[in-house]
Motif scaffolding. Structure first.
Motif, short mmCIF file in Angstrom:
data_model
loop_
_atom_site.label_atom_id
_atom_site.label_comp_id
_atom_site.label_asym_id
_atom_site.label_seq_id
_atom_site.Cartn_x
_atom_site.Cartn_y
_atom_site.Cartn_z
N TYR A 91 0.85 -1.19 0.00
CA TYR A 91 0.00 0.00 0.00
C TYR A 91 0.89 1.24 0.00
O TYR A 91 1.91 1.31 0.69
CB TYR A 91 -0.87 -0.02 1.25
CG TYR A 91 -1.67 1.24 1.50
CD1 TYR A 91 -2.81 1.51 0.75
CD2 TYR A 91 -1.29 2.15 2.49
CE1 TYR A 91 -3.56 2.67 0.99
CE2 TYR A 91 -2.03 3.29 2.73
CZ TYR A 91 -3.16 3.55 1.97
OH TYR A 91 -3.89 4.68 2.21
N ILE A 92 0.49 2.24 -0.80
CA ILE A 92 1.21 3.51 -0.87
C ILE A 92 0.29 4.61 -0.36
O ILE A 92 -0.74 4.91 -0.97
CB ILE A 92 1.64 3.83 -2.32
CG1 ILE A 92 2.38 2.63 -2.95
CG2 ILE A 92 2.49 5.09 -2.34
CD1 ILE A 92 3.66 2.24 -2.27
N SER A 93 0.65 5.21 0.76
CA SER A 93 -0.18 6.25 1.37
C SER A 93 0.00 7.59 0.66
O SER A 93 1.11 7.99 0.32
CB SER A 93 0.20 6.41 2.84
OG SER A 93 -0.43 7.55 3.40
N SER A 94 -1.12 8.30 0.47
CA SER A 94 -1.05 9.63 -0.16
C SER A 94 -0.32 10.62 0.74
O SER A 94 0.15 11.67 0.28
CB SER A 94 -2.46 10.14 -0.46
OG SER A 94 -3.21 10.28 0.74
N SER A 95 -0.17 10.28 2.01
CA SER A 95 0.54 11.18 2.93
C SER A 95 2.04 11.22 2.64
O SER A 95 2.76 12.06 3.19
CB SER A 95 0.31 10.72 4.38
OG SER A 95 0.91 9.47 4.62
N TRP A 96 2.51 10.32 1.78
CA TRP A 96 3.93 10.28 1.45
C TRP A 96 4.29 11.24 0.32
O TRP A 96 5.46 11.46 0.02
CB TRP A 96 4.35 8.87 1.03
CG TRP A 96 4.13 7.83 2.08
CD1 TRP A 96 3.82 8.03 3.40
CD2 TRP A 96 4.19 6.41 1.91
NE1 TRP A 96 3.69 6.84 4.06
CE2 TRP A 96 3.92 5.82 3.18
CE3 TRP A 96 4.45 5.58 0.83
CZ2 TRP A 96 3.90 4.44 3.37
CZ3 TRP A 96 4.45 4.20 1.01
CH2 TRP A 96 4.17 3.64 2.27
N TYR A 97 3.28 11.82 -0.34
CA TYR A 97 3.53 12.69 -1.49
C TYR A 97 3.76 14.13 -1.06
O TYR A 97 3.32 14.57 0.00
CB TYR A 97 2.35 12.66 -2.46
CG TYR A 97 2.03 11.30 -3.04
CD1 TYR A 97 3.04 10.42 -3.44
CD2 TYR A 97 0.71 10.89 -3.20
CE1 TYR A 97 2.74 9.19 -3.98
CE2 TYR A 97 0.39 9.66 -3.74
CZ TYR A 97 1.41 8.81 -4.12
OH TYR A 97 1.11 7.58 -4.66
N ILE B 140 -4.19 10.70 -4.35
CA ILE B 140 -4.96 9.52 -3.98
C ILE B 140 -4.01 8.37 -3.62
O ILE B 140 -3.03 8.13 -4.31
CB ILE B 140 -5.88 9.09 -5.14
CG1 ILE B 140 -6.88 10.22 -5.45
CG2 ILE B 140 -6.62 7.79 -4.81
CD1 ILE B 140 -7.71 9.98 -6.68
N SER B 141 -4.30 7.68 -2.53
CA SER B 141 -3.50 6.52 -2.16
C SER B 141 -3.65 5.42 -3.22
O SER B 141 -4.64 5.39 -3.96
CB SER B 141 -3.96 5.98 -0.80
OG SER B 141 -3.79 6.96 0.21
N THR B 142 -2.66 4.55 -3.27
CA THR B 142 -2.70 3.50 -4.29
C THR B 142 -1.98 2.26 -3.79
O THR B 142 -1.63 2.15 -2.61
CB THR B 142 -2.09 4.01 -5.62
OG1 THR B 142 -2.32 3.06 -6.66
CG2 THR B 142 -0.59 4.25 -5.47
N TRP B 143 -1.75 1.32 -4.68
CA TRP B 143 -1.04 0.09 -4.36
C TRP B 143 -0.05 -0.17 -5.48
O TRP B 143 -0.42 -0.19 -6.65
CB TRP B 143 -2.02 -1.09 -4.27
CG TRP B 143 -1.60 -2.14 -3.29
CD1 TRP B 143 -0.63 -3.08 -3.45
CD2 TRP B 143 -2.15 -2.36 -1.98
NE1 TRP B 143 -0.53 -3.87 -2.35
CE2 TRP B 143 -1.46 -3.45 -1.42
CE3 TRP B 143 -3.15 -1.75 -1.24
CZ2 TRP B 143 -1.74 -3.94 -0.14
CZ3 TRP B 143 -3.43 -2.23 0.02
CH2 TRP B 143 -2.72 -3.32 0.56
N LEU C 219 8.69 3.02 2.29
CA LEU C 219 8.61 1.56 2.16
C LEU C 219 9.76 0.89 2.91
O LEU C 219 9.58 -0.11 3.61
CB LEU C 219 8.63 1.15 0.68
CG LEU C 219 7.36 1.46 -0.11
CD1 LEU C 219 7.60 1.21 -1.59
CD2 LEU C 219 6.18 0.61 0.37
N GLU C 220 10.94 1.46 2.77
CA GLU C 220 12.11 0.91 3.47
C GLU C 220 11.96 1.05 4.99
O GLU C 220 12.32 0.15 5.74
CB GLU C 220 13.37 1.62 3.00
CG GLU C 220 13.76 1.27 1.57
CD GLU C 220 14.86 2.16 1.03
OE1 GLU C 220 15.27 3.09 1.75
OE2 GLU C 220 15.30 1.91 -0.10
N ASP C 221 11.42 2.17 5.43
CA ASP C 221 11.26 2.42 6.86
C ASP C 221 10.24 1.50 7.52
O ASP C 221 10.23 1.36 8.75
CB ASP C 221 10.86 3.88 7.10
CG ASP C 221 12.00 4.86 6.80
OD1 ASP C 221 13.15 4.39 6.66
OD2 ASP C 221 11.72 6.07 6.68
N SER C 222 9.38 0.91 6.71
CA SER C 222 8.35 0.03 7.28
C SER C 222 8.93 -1.26 7.86
O SER C 222 8.29 -1.95 8.65
CB SER C 222 7.32 -0.34 6.20
OG SER C 222 7.87 -1.26 5.28
#
Length: 206
Positions: A82-88, A93-96, A183-186
């Motif tokens: 999952y890719i959160s829109s908060s990372w932009y 819009i969030s996506t995958w 993604l790496e930090d997760s």
């Protein structure tokens, strides 16, 4: 498979390497309803012309529907997250993000000797990295003879191959960097591998 043009992967070498890197596949066929099994599926041949092969237990519900000429779908899965829109940088819009290869195939049942050779290759592939590997030929023969009648091997001749890698193509470098970092930090193995794929796709894997 639904594929937007910017996510298409059509290079035979990419597809071949992907399948070899992610051999644990979803094997789907239509019996009296849709049936799916998760099994290792290996390749034989070259990127330009290859065959797949695998086996299932005869206790498997799919067994009654496997026959020469039967069509099936083999799905190979890459890392996804999952890719959160908060990372932009700006709200979006969030996506995958994910990658996958779909191979539509026609099946051909293996002979006993072909099945044994396939099992030898399968075990060799995954045992060779072990500290004290146990190969097919190391197994007690009686154990092998007792188990062989319980499984059915098959070849999968590709009739259609489709590949996709949705890795944030079309985004600005700042957003790509942010997505990769999050993604790496997760500290999740799949997310970390997906980050590597995104960096490679955008030429920032260094």
């Amino acid at each position: 498979m639904f594929r937007q043009k910017k996510y298409l992967k059509e290079d035979p070498q990419y597809i071949f390497d992907f399948i070899q890197t992610h051999p644990f596949a979803t094997f789907v066929l239509n019996g009296d309803h849709m049936l799916a099994t998760h099994i290792p599926v290996l390749t034989k041949g070259t990127p330009e012309k290859f065959t797949l092969y695998g086996h299932i237990a005869e206790a498997n519900e799919q067994y009654d529907f496997i026959r020469d000429g039967c069509e099936a779908l083999v799905i190979f899965h890459g890392p996804q997250a999952y890719i959160s829109s908060s990372w932009y940088k700006d709200i979006d819009i969030s996506t995958w993000d994910y990658s996958a290869v779909h191979v539509n195939v026609k099946l051909k049942l293996q002979s006993r000797s072909e099945l044994e050779e396939s099992l030898q290759n399968l075990i060799k592939r995954f045992e060779k990295g072990q500290k004290c590997p146990i190969y097919y030929e190391d197994l007690p023969r009686k154990m092998v003879e007792d188990h062989l009648p319980l499984i059915t091997g098959f070849w999968c001749e590709p009739i259609k191959v489709q590949a996709i890698a949705k890795l944030h193509q079309g985004f600005e470098k700042e957003d790509i960097h942010s997505v990769s970092r999050h993604l790496e930090d997760s500290r999740d193995a799949l997310s970390s591998e997906l980050s590597k794929n995104i960096k490679k796709e955008h030429g920032t894997d260094h």
